[in-house]
Scaffold this motif. Structure first.
Motif, PDB file in Angstrom:
ATOM      1  N   ALA A   1      33.043  32.705  42.713  1.00  0.00           N
ATOM      2  CA  ALA A   1      32.452  31.836  43.729  1.00  0.00           C
ATOM      3  C   ALA A   1      32.382  32.501  45.102  1.00  0.00           C
ATOM      4  CB  ALA A   1      33.237  30.538  43.812  1.00  0.00           C
ATOM      5  N   THR A   2      33.368  33.342  45.425  1.00  0.00           N
ATOM      6  CA  THR A   2      33.402  33.905  46.774  1.00  0.00           C
ATOM      7  C   THR A   2      33.348  35.426  46.802  1.00  0.00           C
ATOM      8  OG1 THR A   2      35.801  34.067  46.825  1.00  0.00           O
ATOM      9  CG2 THR A   2      34.846  31.978  47.550  1.00  0.00           C
ATOM     10  N   GLY A   3      33.569  36.074  45.669  1.00  0.00           N
ATOM     11  CA  GLY A   3      33.611  37.531  45.640  1.00  0.00           C
ATOM     12  C   GLY A   3      34.954  38.087  46.065  1.00  0.00           C
ATOM     13  N   ARG A   4      35.916  37.205  46.403  1.00  0.00           N
ATOM     14  CA  ARG A   4      37.237  37.693  46.819  1.00  0.00           C
ATOM     15  C   ARG A   4      38.111  37.918  45.593  1.00  0.00           C
ATOM     16  NH1 ARG A   4      38.419  33.348  51.621  1.00  0.00           N
ATOM     17  NH2 ARG A   4      36.390  33.574  52.618  1.00  0.00           N
TER      18      ARG A   4
ATOM     19  N   GLY B   1      49.968  39.001  41.386  1.00  0.00           N
ATOM     20  CA  GLY B   1      51.205  38.402  41.851  1.00  0.00           C
ATOM     21  C   GLY B   1      51.067  37.588  43.128  1.00  0.00           C
ATOM     22  N   LYS B   2      49.835  37.455  43.639  1.00  0.00           N
ATOM     23  CA  LYS B   2      49.650  36.692  44.874  1.00  0.00           C
ATOM     24  C   LYS B   2      49.009  35.332  44.567  1.00  0.00           C
ATOM     25  CE  LYS B   2      50.717  40.054  47.785  1.00  0.00           C
ATOM     26  NZ  LYS B   2      51.749  40.063  48.772  1.00  0.00           N
ATOM     27  N   LEU B   3      49.140  34.423  45.518  1.00  0.00           N
ATOM     28  CA  LEU B   3      48.515  33.114  45.381  1.00  0.00           C
ATOM     29  C   LEU B   3      47.083  33.188  45.916  1.00  0.00           C
ATOM     30  CD1 LEU B   3      51.418  30.864  46.685  1.00  0.00           C
ATOM     31  CD2 LEU B   3      50.579  30.990  44.351  1.00  0.00           C
ATOM     32  N   PRO B   4      46.236  32.231  45.538  1.00  0.00           N
ATOM     33  CA  PRO B   4      44.875  32.222  46.083  1.00  0.00           C
ATOM     34  C   PRO B   4      44.876  32.155  47.615  1.00  0.00           C
ATOM     35  CG  PRO B   4      45.053  30.691  44.269  1.00  0.00           C
ATOM     36  CD  PRO B   4      46.432  31.207  44.524  1.00  0.00           C
ATOM     37  N   ALA B   5      45.899  31.518  48.193  1.00  0.00           N
ATOM     38  CA  ALA B   5      45.960  31.394  49.649  1.00  0.00           C
ATOM     39  C   ALA B   5      45.958  32.766  50.313  1.00  0.00           C
ATOM     40  CB  ALA B   5      47.210  30.624  50.056  1.00  0.00           C
ATOM     41  N   ASP B   6      46.461  33.754  49.612  1.00  0.00           N
ATOM     42  CA  ASP B   6      46.474  35.124  50.113  1.00  0.00           C
ATOM     43  C   ASP B   6      45.049  35.615  50.381  1.00  0.00           C
ATOM     44  OD1 ASP B   6      47.946  37.541  50.698  1.00  0.00           O
ATOM     45  OD2 ASP B   6      46.947  38.377  48.935  1.00  0.00           O
ATOM     46  N   ALA B   7      44.101  35.102  49.580  1.00  0.00           N
ATOM     47  CA  ALA B   7      42.698  35.467  49.777  1.00  0.00           C
ATOM     48  C   ALA B   7      41.971  34.416  50.611  1.00  0.00           C
ATOM     49  CB  ALA B   7      42.001  35.646  48.431  1.00  0.00           C
ATOM     50  N   GLY B   8      42.734  33.474  51.188  1.00  0.00           N
ATOM     51  CA  GLY B   8      42.140  32.481  52.068  1.00  0.00           C
ATOM     52  C   GLY B   8      41.481  31.312  51.359  1.00  0.00           C
ATOM     53  N   VAL B   9      41.861  31.068  50.130  1.00  0.00           N
ATOM     54  CA  VAL B   9      41.258  29.939  49.418  1.00  0.00           C
ATOM     55  C   VAL B   9      42.332  29.074  48.761  1.00  0.00           C
ATOM     56  CG1 VAL B   9      39.087  31.107  48.900  1.00  0.00           C
ATOM     57  CG2 VAL B   9      40.970  31.267  47.304  1.00  0.00           C
ATOM     58  N   VAL B  10      41.971  27.823  48.518  1.00  0.00           N
ATOM     59  CA  VAL B  10      42.803  26.944  47.705  1.00  0.00           C
ATOM     60  C   VAL B  10      41.892  26.364  46.634  1.00  0.00           C
ATOM     61  CG1 VAL B  10      43.939  24.696  47.688  1.00  0.00           C
ATOM     62  CG2 VAL B  10      44.590  26.376  49.379  1.00  0.00           C
ATOM     63  N   VAL B  11      42.373  26.372  45.394  1.00  0.00           N
ATOM     64  CA  VAL B  11      41.563  25.878  44.281  1.00  0.00           C
ATOM     65  C   VAL B  11      42.136  24.552  43.802  1.00  0.00           C
ATOM     66  CG1 VAL B  11      40.685  26.370  41.985  1.00  0.00           C
ATOM     67  CG2 VAL B  11      41.052  28.241  43.583  1.00  0.00           C
ATOM     68  N   GLN B  12      41.276  23.562  43.689  1.00  0.00           N
ATOM     69  CA  GLN B  12      41.698  22.266  43.148  1.00  0.00           C
ATOM     70  C   GLN B  12      40.712  21.847  42.069  1.00  0.00           C
ATOM     71  OE1 GLN B  12      44.409  20.796  43.856  1.00  0.00           O
ATOM     72  NE2 GLN B  12      45.000  21.261  45.959  1.00  0.00           N
TER      73      GLN B  12
END
Lengths: 355, 430
Positions: B239-242, B247-258
């Protein structure tokens, strides 16, 4: 209630996934066998019943060896004899057609003057010693067919390279290198007593004149098999092409050391000898080639270089040897070339430390 | 906003979806079951602590167990009635869990929190927590925790991929409750203080894509039909190309998935004060008479769901809770739905894979299909030999998302997921 209890016992419990793709080991092996069919048919066209005999002996020998090994190896022999029917049934259930493919390939890389007992011995060696002793399907270290071929080469001096015209055998003292066929390709080949000149088209189609193994003469048939394997996604399209093209190019370069650089020889080198067959059907063997894409890249590049260099210096049919050599290197390649997981970034520590 | 095309994944598979079995069936309300068994382990983290006694009368929606720790969640009564037992039973995962058994009475009383109008971000977060909302996609991570990310985020991604075959409950939800999902997403966006909302929908649901295109503040991404498109890391990439680093959370890439179902639950919690005690469940498979999408109270016995869907057509070869790629196979119907149960599948003989594993061919099909770019065959090889460290190192098992792609494509039918789980378990011990 009892009905429900009965029913629940039939329900299978396992780890996910609960649905699976259609591909099976047997299906893949059958695909390879189908891809080998054009080569087998052309072998029969050029070498008549002789090729058919070799094919049948090798396949029957390979399958029979596998069965005998299965029968003898595990569990008490006497016990199995008493339940022979069951053993046969369980064998057919687990039979995955790998030995059929091994037999087919072995027959197709044998020279046409091979005696039937030599072919039989080769297939028994390939299955029993190279495959089954190491644990059967998926556990062998080297390609069984290539090992069988090399075994025959060493034991009986069976070199591909007998001269054959119009299906009549003229075996004898003259062993031509199967790799150096065309006129121009004979850099330093003047020491050979006899050479035959073939046009490029003849080289591609086989044309009834061959000095190589029975299945390796008709490149058109091999190409048809290659297309089938690619369409069925059994092999990746770039694998044999990379190997053949690079090997051809390096051969041209090596030939240039003795004279002039002549790129027009490129197709001759690519199409001559067992290179095409080996690259399409033997090097791509799953079990003995690396698993990751990068590992495969290394494997095919190394295979091409080795083949070209050894061809240049040894003047013998070399493809089986180089494939065996690369098979032995495969575990090393797999150990050292590890894939990076999705999203992996190289740590920038080194750079920061410099700052 | 007009839908844009999502990025193709590096690898993945195209299993037969079989979604047409139930995708045309509108969501139906299950008649209230006579008895529900509600597990206290409804999310990751520790099980909740029961706050009612045996014999207590409870209303529908009343809290019956309180969260224990940060990533645990409250549990609510899904029918009005009497708590007749608190007992420990084997849960679907194979472990022991504590269950509250509630027997329905005729009162039909319902408990609701007061509705919020024009809530502040703090109020939304507090409401999400007190309503016990967890990620309804399957992992069951408490949504309230996700709403306070460790680093600032700029994008909220709604997961409407529903890439698992058979499952259609999110599809129906997106179609029938488009407006509620959008409102829920806006509340989530407010709570996260992020800039944009993206919804990713697989292109096998064109009706949902056009439904969401009507909203100007929602960016719709048309995802390719490719399993596992709904995996968190895969969805974020598409969706974003990020790329989310290992080992990281999506927040590390600046997103939150729900998940879309989570957004729907948030909307109901904020606007109606309704706690999470029921959800949409797909009942499907070749062995069930009438595949259906059903509003199901948490803790409903599977037998009630199956009989509501017309019972068995043929005797099933497998009973699966969840999707066919990642779900849990059950030995019988004596199990109960969770907050995270998205489907109950009765697979017939043709659909279920029952073949025996054979030796690995090293064909590399698993590595070619792995969306995390791992080497499952290496993990399997070393795990079988008992060398779990090499299994983790050579195969990358610790990064595995257990999507099941490798085992799906394996021609030798190796139990790859089993090896990977075992490796993870052994490495966790160390």
């Amino acid at each position: 209630m009892t009905k429900q209890a009965e029913q629940t016992t039939q329900v299978a419990v396992s780890v996910p996934p609960h649905i699976r793709g259609r591909r099976t080991t047997r299906g893949i092996m059958l695909d390879v066998a189908i891809a080998l069919l054009p080569s087998a048919v052309m072998a029969c066209v050029y070498f008549h019943l002789y090729a058919l005999m070799l094919l049948l002996v090798c396949i029957a020998g390979a399958v029979a060896t596998e069965f005998v090994y299965y029968f003898v190896a595990k569990g008490g022999f006497a016990k199995k004899c008493s339940r022979a029917g069951e053993v046969v049934k369980s064998w057919t259930r687990q039979f995955d057609c790998t030995s059929v493919v091994t037999g087919l390939i072995l027959a197709l890389i044998l020279p046409a003057y091979t005696e039937w007992y030599e072919a039989l011995l080769g297939s028994v060696f390939a299955i029993a010693l190279v495959k089954m002793l190491f644990g059967g399907t998926g556990k062998n270290l080297v390609n069984p067919a290539a090992a069988g071929r090399v075994f025959l080469f060493i034991s009986f001096s069976l070199s591909a390279g007998a001269l054959l015209v119009d299906g009549t055998l003229t075996t004898g003292s003259t062993y031509l290198s199967g790799t150096l066929l065309s006129e121009g390709a004979l850099s330093g080949g003047s020491s050979y007593q006899e050479t035959i000149e073939l046009s490029l088209l003849q080289l591609f189609l086989g044309n009834g004149v061959a000095t190589a193994a029975i299945g390796e003469t008709c490149k058109a048939a091999i190409f048809a098999g290659y297309l089938y394997l690619v369409v069925r996604k059994v092999i990746k399209w770039w694998q044999p092409l990379l190997c053949i093209a690079l090997s051809g190019f390096v051969s041209v370069c090596l030939a240039a050391t003795g004279g002039t650089f002549d790129i027009t020889l490129f197709p001759d080198y690519c199409l001559s000898g067992g290179l095409v067959f080996g690259a399409v059907f033997m090097a791509t063997d799953y079990v003995t080639s690396p698993k990751g894409t990068y590992g495969q890249l290394v494997y095919y590049v190394a295979l091409a270089l080795l083949t070209a260099i050894l061809r240049h210096f040894t003047h013998i049919e070399i493809m089986s040897f180089t494939i065996l050599l690369m098979n032995l290197l495969t575990p090393l390649i797999d150990t050292y070339i590890v894939r990076r997981p999705f999203g992996y970034k190289r740590e920038k520590k080194a750079k920061e430390a410099v700052r | 906003m007009k839908a844009i095309q999502g990025k193709r994944l590096f690898a993945g598979i195209h299993p037969h979806g079989r979604k047409q079995l139930s995708s045309g069936r509108a969501l139906e309300q299950l008649p209230p079951p006579e008895e529900v068994c509600i597990s206290l382990s409804q999310s990751l983290g520790r099980p909740a602590l029961p706050c009612v006694e045996k014999g207590a009368k409870v209303k529908r929606g009343e809290c019956i167990a309180k969260a224990d720790g940060a990533i645990s969640s409250d549990v609510f009564a899904s029918i009005a009635g009497e708590v007749i037992d608190i007992r420990t039973m084997t849960a679907q995962g194979g472990g022991e869990e504590t269950f509250l058994v509630i027997k329905a009475d005729q009162s039909g009383e319902e408990f609701r929190f007061p509705a919020l109008s024009d809530p502040t971000p703090e109020e939304i977060r507090a409401r999400v927590k007190e309503c016990g909302i967890v990620g309804l996609g399957g992992a069951g991570f408490p949504t309230a925790v996700k709403l306070s990310p460790p680093c600032p985020v700029d994008t909220l991604i709604l997961n409407g991929a529903e890439c698992e075959p058979y499952l259609t409950c999110d599809h129906r939800l997106m179609l029938e409750f488009t407006d509620e999902i959008v409102r829920g997403a806006r509340y989530l966006k407010q709570a996260l203080d992020c800039k944009r909302i993206i919804i990713g929908i697989e292109d096998n649901k064109p009706d949902c894509i056009s439904a969401f295109e009507r909203y100007p503040d929602i960016a719709v991404v048309r995802l390719r039909k490719q399993y596992p498109m709904g995996g968190e890391k895969q969805l974020v990439y598409s969706a974003t190309g990020r790329k989310i680093r290992p080992g990281k959370l999506p927040a590390d890439a600046g997103v939150v998935v729900q998940n879309v179902a989570t957004a729907f639950a948030v909307c109901e919690a904020v606007e109606q004060g309704k706690p999470l005690y029921e959800r949409a469940v797909t009942v499907s498979g070749g062995a069930v008479n009438e595949p259906k999408n059903v509003w199901t109270p948490v803790g409903t016995p599977l037998s009630a769901l199956v009989s509501f869907a017309g019972g068995e057509k043929t005797s099933p070869s497998k009973i699966v809770q969840g999707g066919p790629m990642t779900g849990i196979a059950l030995p019988s119907y004596d199990f109960y739905t969770h907050k995270t149960t998205s489907g109950v599948l009765l697979l017939d003989e043709k659909e279920a894979s029952l073949s025996e594993p054979s030796p690995c061919l090293s064909c590399g099909k698993c590595a070619d299909a792995c969306p995390m770019l791992l080497m499952p065959m290496q993990t399997d090889f070393y795990a079988e030999a008992g060398d779990y460290e090499a299994a983790a190192k050579q195969g990358g098992a610790l990064h595995c998302i257990e999507c099941g792609v490798c085992a799906y494509v394996c021609p030798a039918r190796r139990p790859l997921i089993q090896s990977i789980r075992k490796t993870k378990q052994e490495m966790r011990k160390k």
